[in-house]
Write an enzyme that holds these catalytic residues in place. Structure first.
Site, PDB file in Angstrom:
ATOM      1  N   LYS A  30     -36.568 -11.105 -27.542  1.00 36.61           N
ATOM      2  CA  LYS A  30     -36.282 -11.633 -28.877  1.00 36.61           C
ATOM      3  C   LYS A  30     -35.711 -10.568 -29.810  1.00 36.61           C
ATOM      4  CE  LYS A  30     -40.993 -11.096 -30.716  1.00 36.61           C
ATOM      5  NZ  LYS A  30     -40.673 -10.082 -31.717  1.00 36.61           N
ATOM      6  N   THR A  31     -36.219  -9.330 -29.734  1.00 36.22           N
ATOM      7  CA  THR A  31     -35.679  -8.275 -30.600  1.00 36.22           C
ATOM      8  C   THR A  31     -34.222  -7.999 -30.251  1.00 36.22           C
ATOM      9  OG1 THR A  31     -37.877  -7.291 -30.769  1.00 36.22           O
ATOM     10  CG2 THR A  31     -36.020  -5.923 -31.423  1.00 36.22           C
ATOM     11  N   ASP A 211     -38.340 -13.072 -37.717  1.00 33.93           N
ATOM     12  CA  ASP A 211     -39.004 -12.746 -36.460  1.00 33.93           C
ATOM     13  C   ASP A 211     -40.442 -13.266 -36.507  1.00 33.93           C
ATOM     14  OD1 ASP A 211     -39.530 -11.611 -33.996  1.00 33.93           O
ATOM     15  OD2 ASP A 211     -39.979  -9.637 -34.818  1.00 33.93           O
ATOM     16  N   GLU A 212     -41.024 -13.553 -35.341  1.00 32.46           N
ATOM     17  CA  GLU A 212     -42.420 -14.039 -35.243  1.00 32.46           C
ATOM     18  C   GLU A 212     -42.644 -15.229 -36.182  1.00 32.46           C
ATOM     19  OE1 GLU A 212     -44.099 -12.993 -32.910  1.00 32.46           O
ATOM     20  OE2 GLU A 212     -43.849 -10.850 -32.558  1.00 32.46           O
ATOM     21  N   GLN A 246     -47.592 -18.310 -28.754  1.00 31.37           N
ATOM     22  CA  GLN A 246     -48.162 -17.033 -29.185  1.00 31.37           C
ATOM     23  C   GLN A 246     -48.648 -17.082 -30.636  1.00 31.37           C
ATOM     24  OE1 GLN A 246     -46.391 -13.277 -27.498  1.00 31.37           O
ATOM     25  NE2 GLN A 246     -44.636 -14.616 -27.126  1.00 31.37           N
ATOM     26  N   ARG A 619     -49.150  -9.416 -21.694  1.00 33.11           N
ATOM     27  CA  ARG A 619     -48.959  -7.994 -22.027  1.00 33.11           C
ATOM     28  C   ARG A 619     -48.716  -7.172 -20.762  1.00 33.11           C
ATOM     29  NH1 ARG A 619     -46.948  -8.953 -25.966  1.00 33.11           N
ATOM     30  NH2 ARG A 619     -47.240 -11.075 -25.237  1.00 33.11           N
TER      31      ARG A 619
END
Length: 683
Positions: A30-31, A211-212, A246, A619
């Site tokens: 995503k980044t 973002d997020e 998430q 993770r």
């Protein structure tokens, strides 16, 4: 530039007109999408100054800035890369006068707020004040002011908190101060009530990326809509990047309703799914997909990876906490013997108290580690002292900052004098600093006390003048160094420390703080992803106004070769080659539900806990171990414990899940010993 993007990522990057939602699964890049889209917008002709990328942490903003700079060079400096709260500060600094806020308003920290609420509510109990603070924050996050909170109060206790909230808001206004919730609520109020301000910001921001997005609160979403011109512009330029699987911050105001509302509020919304995971093996992703499966889906997706099957996910049944820690250490030592670095390992758990057994076991084995989410640099007493002084320079009406500065270090001004000063200030409806030179003060205080107050006031005025004119790193260092000498702060630390070593460490922190301030005055702003993008040297006084927003020094984020211990919430956004997910028991993960909760609330709670398990699983890059306890400590006793329902939901193959790391470590040692002796190991 787009050669490294997969088809879905490329679609997201090239969608420049109209609103879009990029559903970015864990580890799906995503980044990369956000930074490439920034570059694409710039190449398409949009001025960098008209692009805003909003995220939730300074660290994430700093990473985005670095990646954007690698793609487009100096043009990235003009992009507004910041947190929601930093954007709120910028809006209020520039246009807050429309709602009665001066540009140099103060941002109160948690200690200031607790003290203020104690005063407003007439209590000395910190626990009560913190409970009020939590409830008031909830109300503000939902967009409620004190009057609305009072109208919605469910019982006498909530009505009391709403009345305290009203007095609290009056004090904030009088002090020209805000809390962190106000940094969202007040910009929203400003944009809603002042069309000319709203139009100016909509024109300034030609494209907004978030973002997020799944972590946004109700008020953050409303602020976002106001900034992009929802209902006012035919094609709002908005890119939301997030993952409903998430969403783990419901307890602090984040709501999945924002994802539900997006297609309704923006009918032309384009939804793009990023399902290729670049982080984990398929064995890990299969467990993650299975766990999240029972949750209702807003936008169904399935993660997949081109990294191969990988090691099976292991499940360890442990006798108790100490046994679990021993097995974790044995596993780390075994993989370490195969060449893994300490930094490759993370032990993740649901609650902070679970770290203790692991810390003991790691210390016993001489394994270096760090506990993620420890005390922030800016939460240290010595740094809070200095920040109070700087806040007072930036805003003379900041009464909490005034009280901390005038008493630290002590300067012969006692509590009785300050109480009398406070009484006069309340009668005159002035701040404490403004009251210092009020003519009526002479009739209240002794000449000695009055002289001490006047001396402090003159010192602040002189320091403020010097800070305003100290532009650039050299001038800033000179002012800061002289200030610390003038107030005798080093001597203060040594006089009040338990040992010389402790005082030296605290003085070292002060020097780090000075270096950090000096850097920012010199235009070097890449350390924390702050809201501003300018590179020119700045006055010390201007930098002082941003201090309350900063939570950590980048120098403290250096990658150390140590094992990481972290809560699942703190681990979000991070990754490690080898992850041990510990304490996966009913009552821990999922956390013990509220027995009084209604069925819908209970279901929502379990769904969020399941998302937390999903975050923990994803993770891991190469190996994942999930451990659970047969017995748990409850007080001084051990009680039977059950494996979490989430372990069964992972749908693992029983034939591949069991592993005893101690046996594996013994086998490895035997193999190494055999090699050293020049003979083949026994089979």
């Amino acid at each position: 530039m787009h050669d490294t993007l997969n088809p879905a990522q490329l679609q997201a990057v090239c969608h420049l007109h109209g609103p879009s939602l990029v559903l970015a699964g864990a580890g799906s890049g995503k980044t990369r999408v956000i930074t490439h889209k920034i570059a694409r917008l710039i190449h398409a002709g949009l001025a960098p100054e008209r692009i805003a990328a909003i995220t939730f942490t300074n660290k994430a903003a700093a990473e985005m800035r670095e990646r954007a700079r690698a793609l487009v060079g100096k043009a990235a400096q003009g992009v507004l890369l910041c947190t929601f709260h930093a954007l709120g500060v910028r809006i209020l600094r520039e246009d807050g006068a429309a709602i009665g806020l001066k540009p140099q308003f103060s941002i109160l920290d948690t200690d200031d707020i607790t003290g203020l609420l104690k005063d407003c509510g007439g209590t000395t109990d910190s626990t009560t004040a913190r409970h009020w603070q939590w409830r008031i924050s909830q109300w503000k996050g939902a967009g409620l002011d004190a009057a609305a909170a009072l109208a919605q109060a469910r019982d006498d206790a909530e009505r009391q908190i709403a009345l305290v909230m009203a007095r609290y808001q009056e004090r904030l206004a009088a002090y020209q101060a805000v809390d962190f919730d106000d940094l969202i609520l007040l910009p929203l109020k400003l944009l809603r009530e002042h069309a000319e301000v709203r139009a100016r910001w909509q024109q300034r921001l030609g494209h907004v990326l978030v973002d997020e997005y799944q972590d946004t609160s109700a008020t953050q979403y409303e602020l976002l809509k106001a900034l992009v011109g929802h209902g006012e512009r035919p094609d709002p330029r908005l890119t939301c990047v997030g993952d409903d699987d998430q969403s783990i911050y419901g307890w602090r105001g984040a709501t999945l309703d924002n994802l539900r509302r997006l297609p309704q509020d923006f009918p032309t919304l384009t939804v793009i799914k990023l399902e290729q995971n670049y982080r984990s093996t398929n064995a890990i992703l299969r467990a993650a997909n299975a766990v999240i499966g029972p949750n209702p889906k807003l936008f169904p997706k399935t993660l997949w990876s081109a990294l191969g099957e990988g090691e099976p996910v292991r499940v360890l049944a442990c006798d108790h906490e100490e046994h679990e820690a021993e097995r974790a250490v044995a596993r780390i030592q075994g993989l370490r013997a195969q060449g893994a670095a300490w930094r490759d390992f993370a032990i993740l758990y649901r609650a902070n108290h679970q770290s203790r057994a692991f810390e003991v076991a790691l210390r016993r084995a001489n394994i270096p580690y760090k506990v993620s989410g420890g005390t922030s640099f800016f939460d240290r007493a010595e740094i809070k002292d200095l920040c109070a002084w700087l806040r007072l320079l930036a805003n003379e009406n900041d009464d909490p900052a005034f009280l901390r500065a005038i008493t630290t270090p002590k300067r012969g001004i006692g509590h009785q004098t300050l109480a009398q000063l406070g009484a006069v200030a309340a009668g005159l409806r002035l701040s404490l600093f403004e009251t210092l030179f009020a003519p009526t003060l002479e009739a209240t205080l002794s000449p000695k006390a009055l002289a001490a107050l006047h001396e402090f006031g003159r010192f602040i005025n002189e320091l403020q003048y010097r800070a305003r004119h100290a532009v650039g790193h050299e001038a800033a260092r000179e002012v800061l160094t002289q200030w610390l000498a003038d107030i005798g702060y080093e001597r203060h630390l040594y006089d009040h420390a338990d040992s010389e070593q402790q005082a030296a460490a605290r003085w070292g922190n002060v020097q780090d703080f000075v270096d950090w301030m000096v850097q920012r005055c010199g235009g070097q702003l890449d350390d924390t992803g702050d809201m501003t993008t300018q590179r020119e040297p700045r006055p010390l006084l201007e930098v002082a106004q941003t201090v309350a927003l900063i939570s950590t020094l980048s120098e403290r984020e250096q990658d150390q070769d140590v094992v990481t211990l972290s809560t699942l919430h703190a681990a979000k956004g991070l990754e490690w080659p080898h992850v041990i997910l510990a304490g996966v028991n009913e009552g821990l993960l999922p956390f013990k539900p509220d027995a009084d909760g209604d069925p819908e609330a209970l279901a929502a709670r379990i769904e969020e806990e399941r998302r937390l398990m999903y975050v923990g699983i994803t993770r891991a890059q190469r190996t994942l171990v999930v451990s659970w306890l047969k017995q748990r400590k409850q007080g001084r006793e051990r009680v039977p414990a059950q494996a979490s329902r989430f372990i069964a939901e992972m749908q693992l193959d029983p034939a591949t899940t069991q592993e005893d790391p101690r046996a594996k470590l013994r086998a490895l040692r035997e193999e190494f010993a055999a090699r050293a002796a020049g003979r083949a190991p026994a089979r």
